[in-house]
Design an enzyme around this catalytic site. Structure first.
Site, PDB file in Angstrom:
ATOM      1  N   THR A 160       0.875  -1.196   0.000  1.00  0.00           N
ATOM      2  CA  THR A 160       0.000   0.000   0.000  1.00  0.00           C
ATOM      3  C   THR A 160       0.906   1.238   0.000  1.00  0.00           C
ATOM      4  OG1 THR A 160      -0.239  -0.138   2.407  1.00  0.00           O
ATOM      5  CG2 THR A 160      -2.009  -1.085   1.073  1.00  0.00           C
ATOM      6  N   LYS A 186       4.389  -6.671   4.182  1.00  0.00           N
ATOM      7  CA  LYS A 186       4.166  -5.273   3.868  1.00  0.00           C
ATOM      8  C   LYS A 186       4.094  -4.443   5.139  1.00  0.00           C
ATOM      9  CE  LYS A 186       0.344  -3.414   2.966  1.00  0.00           C
ATOM     10  NZ  LYS A 186       0.125  -2.638   4.212  1.00  0.00           N
ATOM     11  N   THR A 197       2.589  -8.891  11.971  1.00  0.00           N
ATOM     12  CA  THR A 197       2.650  -7.603  11.303  1.00  0.00           C
ATOM     13  C   THR A 197       1.445  -7.454  10.407  1.00  0.00           C
ATOM     14  OG1 THR A 197       4.000  -6.092  10.030  1.00  0.00           O
ATOM     15  CG2 THR A 197       3.910  -8.366   9.277  1.00  0.00           C
ATOM     16  N   GLU A 287       6.415   4.894   7.409  1.00  0.00           N
ATOM     17  CA  GLU A 287       5.970   6.055   6.640  1.00  0.00           C
ATOM     18  C   GLU A 287       6.783   7.300   6.976  1.00  0.00           C
ATOM     19  OE1 GLU A 287       1.377   4.801   5.621  1.00  0.00           O
ATOM     20  OE2 GLU A 287       1.771   6.041   7.373  1.00  0.00           O
TER      21      GLU A 287
END
Lengths: 415, 415
Positions: A160, A186, A197, A287
């Site tokens: 994503t 991911k 995760t 991020e």
């Protein structure tokens, strides 16, 4: 999605090359679930006789696919996995379960198996109904063109906000037979796994019963994925599944049914190493990160206490922003230790930034030199070590810093 | 300190005017502890016969002043308070206690009281030794020029990253006697009070015993300061002290010694209202904020569960950044409810953004209109209400959004 997300500075220069694993094949498609011009649907097909284990989110608002996996895991057999990105199918009520049922039915037909042998995972936006009709009809074709040599393609289809696919491979001997373990997963936000995760899939050709596999996987998840955090926000969809095709039996490996079997020791170590590798890759693609940070806590009363203290540091916004600013603000480490609620002796506390002791015996180290430590903070990888002075246990947690880019990515995710 | 911090959009246009309280006087000075050209030292002097109560941080790495307050509170009498900003005197070892001892000795001499009647609080950088010699000699002069009409000056002297002083005043009847309650406090980062806020001082002329005062203060701290968070980072220095000079006795008020006395009801309500006002002011000056956010959780099994769920929302970086981006990303509310670990029925969950129901019965509301809710998110004050569908208890938590400016302020705090 971030409109301006750049690739993580920790993206590997070359991706790990994963060999094929006997009895495992993949196919991907662009189903247009949310993203355009990128793959967002993955079908993994595993041969008959594959055992399966899984650890799933402890969230009280777990997604529909997580509930289906929990149910199917009880049967201990797998033939297929369907993963979509772009929509988490979480908090979607009855429609969510219906979407899972449709997906499972189509996959079972495509592969020729029972519904409980199909596993599902979804990642993306929470709360939007997932229209399974949009992609379920593609599964028949995917099953036909599934190929073994496609781990990287598979890893890319589940991304994503990830800026690179996360892949790892290991080998181990069980008796005299070499077996392979491949995994991919991911990130990259809403990452504070409670039992696993966000999404992780591990495959091996070893012959290991589902019970034994489950024990190994849960044991290693505790010290790998569950010791990693990006933002402290535990997802509704965390799913880590492991599949053992048993194909190594044909090469002489005897089926293992006990996780504690001495014959599994090398395999267990290789599995731990692979899961650790993947967990670190997730933190390294957190991020908006600019720094990869490891918190090592020692001198605690138990592993659980040490992990709680390390996570308290790793999830502290005020400490993570200081690290982003390359400020050796160890006072904020003191704060994070204190707020964890775990036992710590303030007057025996010691703190190191990399090799530099900044505090000992509950106050600033006599030989503390701000310039030296400030220079250390310019490194892309930072290790902060804390001794809390009350026991002999330790734990390590991986995380990243908190930056402007994290704010940008998450202020605009749905737009 | 932020190099570019602007004033909070929620700063009051006019500050509350606090009347003087009989038996309370203040003086401030520029001691140059860390800041230049601003007051950073406060002496409050209270008359003999003043009772005192306090709630202090539960941090395991509490500061030296917090430990001193904890000790002095046991005696239940107060004559002076010394507060400095710029240095928290936390994690400063023996030197920290010595700095407190020097401060207390000088204040006791200046005011003419016993050391245990002096209370101290420090706020600012953690881990730097505080040189009390730098300011202790000023206390004699401060005691001489202390004046009653100086609440605003006092509030200004304890600010760090605050962009406005936080003041509140109330009156209440005890029997037929009107008494006044004044309070002031500071924020603005490292704010997730565990027993109190960063620093808060409340004064009244009411005649209430220390025991009764303590019971009232702790009760209201639970639902006011302890239901407010800026960044989830509980400080080492949280201190909320309340002083009752008893001067209202001369005007006919009879001394109250039981917190549950019916005669205290109006006072208790006024005190709650004042503490709530101050807590909201702290959230409204959260570092870098653009939105003031209230999370109201209902349908929970207990007040504690509801508060934990509301705090899980209020401390979620991924949800707070979405609010900063004016994105009605209620999927992240679902995530935050789920990760709290408290009981919630996923399939009965309902969520409102302001007056707009965005989800009910565990899925998106049928009449959900993205445009309407997106328009609501443009408001500076956002109320998010969640019903978790398992009980009848509720709680409310105040917070702010997580912005680029928060990152900027905290990346550069010490530089």
């Amino acid at each position: 999605m971030s409109k301006a997300s750049s690739v993580s500075p920790f993206a590997p220069k070359t991706l790990a090359k994963l060999p094929s694993i006997e009895g495992v094949a993949f196919a991907t498609a662009e189903a247009g679930i949310r993203y355009k011009n990128r793959t967002d649907l993955l079908l993994a097909v595993v041969d008959e006789g594959t055992s399966v284990a899984g650890v799933l989110t402890q969230s009280k608002t777990a997604s529909a696919p997580v509930l289906a996996c929990r149910k199917h895991l009880k049967k201990g057999a797998a033939r297929a996995v369907v993963v979509n990105s772009g929509n988490a199918n979480a908090f979607t009520g009855k429609k969510g379960s219906e979407a899972v049922d449709i997906t499972v039915a189509h996959a079972a037909e495509a592969v020729g198996c029972k519904p409980h042998e199909v596993f599902v995972a979804s990642t993306g936006v929470i709360g939007e109904p997932l229209n399974a009709e949009k992609f379920a009809h593609l599964l028949g074709d995917l099953a036909k063109r599934a190929e073994p040599d496609a781990f990287e393609k598979a890893a890319r289809a589940i991304m994503t906000t990830d800026t690179f696919p996360k892949l790892a491979t290991r080998t181990a001997l069980i008796g005299d037979t070499e077996v392979t373990i491949n995994g991919f997963c991911k990130g990259a936000g809403m990452i504070a796994p409670d039992m696993a995760t966000m999404l992780c899939f591990i495959f091996t050709d070893a012959a290991i019963s589902s019970d034994a596999l489950q024990e190994l996987l849960a044991e290693h998840a505790a010290t790998t994925f569950n010791c990693m955090t990006v933002d402290g926000d535990t997802s509704t969809s965390d799913t880590c599944l492991m599949f053992a095709t048993g194909k190594a039996e044909a090469r002489g490996q005897k089926l293992i049914t006990k996780a504690k079997s001495k014959k599994l020791q090398a395999f267990s170590e290789a599995l731990y190493d692979l899961m650790r590798d993947l967990a670190i890759q997730v933190a390294k693609d957190g991020e908006g990160l600019t720094k990869f940070v490891t918190f090592e806590v020692g001198g605690a009363k138990s592993w659980h206490a040490a992990r709680a203290i390390a996570l308290s540091c790793a999830n502290s916004p005020i400490l993570k922003t200081a690290i982003a600013g390359e400020d050796p603000n160890w006072g904020r480490v003191v704060m994070a230790v204190g707020k964890s609620g775990e036992a710590a002796d303030r007057d025996r506390l010691a703190i190191w930034f990399g090799p530099h002791c900044v505090a000992r015996d509950g106050e600033r180290a006599a030989d503390y030199d701000e310039k030296t430590v400030a220079a250390y903070m310019k490194n892309p990888e930072i290790v902060i070590r804390v001794d809390v002075g009350v026991g002999k246990s330790g734990a390590r947690v991986w995380t990243c810093d908190l930056t402007h880019e994290y704010v940008s990515i998450n202020a605009d995710y749905r737009s």
